[in-house]
Scaffold this active site. Structure first.
Site, PDB file in Angstrom:
ATOM      1  N   ASP A 480       0.833  -1.205   0.000  1.00  0.00           N
ATOM      2  CA  ASP A 480       0.000   0.000   0.000  1.00  0.00           C
ATOM      3  C   ASP A 480       0.871   1.260   0.000  1.00  0.00           C
ATOM      4  O   ASP A 480       2.078   1.207   0.291  1.00  0.00           O
ATOM      5  CB  ASP A 480      -0.873  -0.044   1.267  1.00  0.00           C
ATOM      6  CG  ASP A 480      -2.165   0.728   1.127  1.00  0.00           C
ATOM      7  OD1 ASP A 480      -2.294   1.518   0.181  1.00  0.00           O
ATOM      8  OD2 ASP A 480      -3.046   0.553   1.999  1.00  0.00           O
ATOM      9  N   ASP A 550     -10.579   2.110  -3.435  1.00  0.00           N
ATOM     10  CA  ASP A 550     -11.163   1.859  -2.118  1.00  0.00           C
ATOM     11  C   ASP A 550     -12.677   1.887  -2.190  1.00  0.00           C
ATOM     12  O   ASP A 550     -13.350   1.564  -1.218  1.00  0.00           O
ATOM     13  CB  ASP A 550     -10.689   2.915  -1.115  1.00  0.00           C
ATOM     14  CG  ASP A 550      -9.379   2.511  -0.461  1.00  0.00           C
ATOM     15  OD1 ASP A 550      -8.963   1.354  -0.644  1.00  0.00           O
ATOM     16  OD2 ASP A 550      -8.767   3.344   0.223  1.00  0.00           O
TER      17      ASP A 550
END
Ligand code: DGJ
Length: 752
Positions: A480, A550
């Site tokens: 990430d 997301d």
């Protein structure tokens, strides 16, 4: 056969495969002139008539007593500014006397089979010698003794030209490269629509379209990553071109940092397309013997519209960009615990989720953020890559083994580039967080970015990650990256190198990936950056899949996946079914609708399956069974966009066809119900017109030609008449009722 023909007499290079041609020449001043890019042309003795010179007022000419040769109007390959060309150049070199005027002249060239690696950078590659042919052209600025090597590769099976440039300072001066684009090409005219993929967090890669107009139109990033705002890709299509037919050009940069992609339409409406590292905030100090290598740019042409362009990118990226054991390998169905637990979990909870996931057919369990240091929220522990024993008494090591014993693979989340102030790493090395001396540090999500331009920092992070990966059973890593870079400054770089910071940062990221891949070649990497903020071709070289966004809401995902498919393959898009109400937009949708969207990607779940009803769990079981059966077709078949959610009412459709055309799956998404709707059919594509296909959904057999020409007649939408009593009207009042519905059709060829 892909070939590169050089005509000694006319000094022309013709790059050609069965479908495309790219032609340029050495101009009389020794620079490179562009002649043609498009559908394959028959090779001929000369293409010089493609250069149209004309006298014009108010310009400047190269030669005395000559009123024709001006770079102002000649189409070029890698232009410079200030020697009669007034458009934005492909490169600029600042010299010791402050001048930025250069004159690079052709010296020699080499044509060879295959393609060389780019040192430290991601790039497409060749496997067999006949995969592709490359020409490297060496030009020199004699005054400076600086060389420039322009490299062009044409592939045999993909309609793509890959370009990069290398600068070598063989002179005595200290130089500064102010701009070094990866490619530039002057297209003959500007009658194009430009398509680009823009957005923000949770709505990445939305398709935008604009007509080219005179002047500069551009997209770029200065955030330290390719960004959710703009993607390093543009397409130029003729206004009449559709998904299915017409000229479409695609330009994509294999790079994950700050970039610029621009089209400059000049006074004669020639379109100069260029792409590369963003010159804003970039300089590269070229000392004597110094070199600079640009990233690679890929230029695709298709006569078969935008689908043809995208399919070229998909094929090239699947087969000659993604590497290692995960290349063209079906991706495991995963369950990620992020939206199920966020930071609040312990081993017992995780095992319970994993066990249920296993029973439903999931193949890989992924433990997301929160397993390390003392990480109970976003305020601490980034940089401390060792297990939180309060949450996981036997550490990741013990947990991963227990999960493997269930028959699941285990995956783990890292954010290698970051540090929190509340962490042991920051305590030991506060100077490793990017900061400008004497200035305050801005934060993002309470975190700071580590200085990856410093190899020592990169190595330290590698050591920590290596330990975790070695001691546990880890098959997958989610990497990430959750913030933008501010107060950019490289503490280990000299004052004259500060303009190199952003590029060196990305080189550091690439080197860590490379090191990890070399050591753990079987691990599947998924890149991520607050969702899809670094979804680019550079990342795909290391991480075969990328968390697309997301935003896990199925309706929003239709747009995100549709836009992403312009360039990136289905198998590369991380796509999960999540709980309702959806966490990003609070929308309620049926679990099958959510799966029908997420299927078209690297499919998985991001919820607590124990919180689902029995009925939903049964549905999930069936979804996974279905997906495993058709996974290869969906992830690696030929993908066609059929209906555009960015136009009309937001409804969308797409399909995948197996390479042998024996199987196909098509899906139509209806986002919003209309009262008293019209009939709806979906013209399919890519099938064998003469073969029959069986569809179990409606127990019907169709010929390929009827599905493509008449179209697939969809289940009728609800007409609002079900309240009527008589069974005839009730029966005929349509079945596809309500918002957020999907119709999925699988076709199996029944003829040989
Ligand atoms: C952002 C990612 O996009 C999410 O999927 C999740 O991994 C969080 N970060 C964790 O902090």
């Amino acid at each position: 056969m892909a070939k590169i023909l050089f005509n000694e007499a006319t000094k022309e290079f013709h790059l050609q495969n069965e479908r495309i041609s790219y032609i340029f020449c050495i101009l009389e001043n020794g620079q490179l002139g562009h002649l043609y890019f498009g559908k394959r042309l028959t090779h001929r003795d000369s293409f010089q008539h493609f250069i149209q010179m004309r006298t014009q007022s108010h310009t400047a000419y190269v030669y005395e007593d000559d009123f024709l040769f001006t770079l102002d109007t000649i189409r070029q390959e890698y232009p410079s500014y200030g020697t009669t060309d007034f458009r934005e150049p492909a490169y600029q070199i600042k010299q010791e006397n402050g001048s930025r005027i250069t004159e690079f002249v052709y010296k020699n060239h080499e044509i060879y089979k295959g393609k060389k690696k780019l040192k430290g950078l991601p790039a497409t590659y060749t496997e067999a010698e006949d995969d592709a042919v490359t020409v490297e052209i060496l030009l020199e600025d004699e005054l400076l003794s600086v060389q420039m090597v322009l490299s062009y590769t044409i592939y045999e099976d993909y309609d793509a030209i890959c370009r990069n440039v290398r600068f070598v300072n063989n002179g005595e001066q200290n130089l500064d490269l102010l701009r070094a684009m990866s490619m530039s090409v002057d297209l003959y005219d500007s009658d194009f629509e430009m398509i680009h993929l823009d957005g923000a967090w949770a709505r990445e890669r939305h398709k935008k379209k604009r007509k080219l107009v005179t002047g500069i139109q551009s997209i770029s990033s200065a955030r330290g990553a390719s960004s959710p705002d703009h993607n390093p890709f543009i397409a130029l299509k003729r206004p009449y071109a559709t998904e299915e037919q017409g000229d479409a050009y695609g330009f994509c940069l294999i790079y994950s940092g700050n970039f610029l992609a621009q089209v400059e339409v000049d006074r004669y409406e020639t379109a100069r397309v260029s792409m590369g590292i963003n010159p804003f905030e970039f300089t590269w100090h070229l000392e004597p013997k110094g070199e600079f290598q640009t990233p690679e740019a890929v230029m695709v042409y298709s006569a078969d519209g935008l689908n043809g362009m995208s399919q070229n990118f998909h094929q090239l990226f699947n087969k000659r960009l993604v590497r290692g054991s995960w290349r063209e390998k079906e991706r495991p169905v995963l369950l990620n615990n992020w939206e199920a637990t966020y930071f609040k979990f312990n081993e017992e909870m995780i095992l319970k989720i994993a066990e249920k996931a296993k029973n439903l057919g999931v193949e890989l369990f992924v433990l997301d953020d929160g397993w390390f240091g003392k990480r109970d929220d976003s305020g601490s522990s980034l940089g401390d890559w060792y297990s939180d024993l309060d949450k996981l008494p036997e550490g990741v090591e013990g947990l991963s083994k227990k999960i493997e014993a269930m028959g699941l693979k285990f995956g783990l989340w890292f954010e290698p580039e970051m540090v929190n102030k509340v962490s042991c790493l920051y305590e030991e090395h506060p100077d490793w967080a990017i900061h400008t001396p004497g200035r305050r540090m801005s934060h993002g999500r309470n975190q700071y970015v580590l200085d990856f331009s410093n190899p020592q920092v990169v190595d330290h992070i590698y050591q920590m990650m290596e330990k975790v990966l070695k001691n546990s059973s880890i098959s997958y890593v989610k990497w990430d990256m959750n913030r933008n870079i501010t107060e950019a400054y490289g503490a280990s770089l000299g004052a004259d190198q500060q303009g190199e910071f952003f590029h060196r940062y990305i080189l550091g990221v690439y080197s860590l990936y490379e090191h990890l891949i070399a050591e753990f070649p079987e691990i599947l990497f998924e890149s991520c950056a607050s969702g899809g903020a670094r979804f680019d071709a550079g990342m795909l070289y290391y991480a075969p899949q990328c968390w697309a966004s997301d935003d896990t809401d199925a309706v929003e995902r239709i747009k995100i996946q549709y836009g992403t498919s312009m360039v990136y393959p289905v198998a590369s898009m991380g796509a999960h079914v999540s709980a309702i109400p959806n966490h990003q937009v609070k929308r309620m949708t049926d679990v099958d609708f959510r799966a029908h969207v997420a299927y078209f990607g690297a499919f998985g779940y991001e919820l607590d399956p124990n919180a689902m009803t029995e009925e939903e769990q049964e549905k999930v079981k069936k979804q996974i069974e279905f997906f495993k059966k058709y996974r290869k077709l969906i992830q690696f078949g030929t993908f066609y966009r059929l209906e555009d959610p960015f136009e009309g009412d937001g409804n969308a459709a797409w399909m995948c066809v197996s390479p042998d055309k024996k199987q196909a799956v098509a899906v139509y998404y209806k986002v919003k119900a209309t009262p008293n709707p019209k009939l709806k059919k979906l013209p399919l594509t890519g099938l064998d017109p003469d073969k029959r296909y069986y569809c179990s959904r409606n127990d019907r057999t169709y010929y390929g030609d009827e599905l493509m020409n008449m179209g697939l007649l969809l289940d009728m939408e609800f007409t609002g008449s079900s309240a009527r009593k008589d069974s005839v009207t009730k029966k005929n009042s349509g079945t596809d009722a309500g918002d957020f519905t999907s119709q999925m059709y699988v076709f199996e060829c029944v003829d040989n």
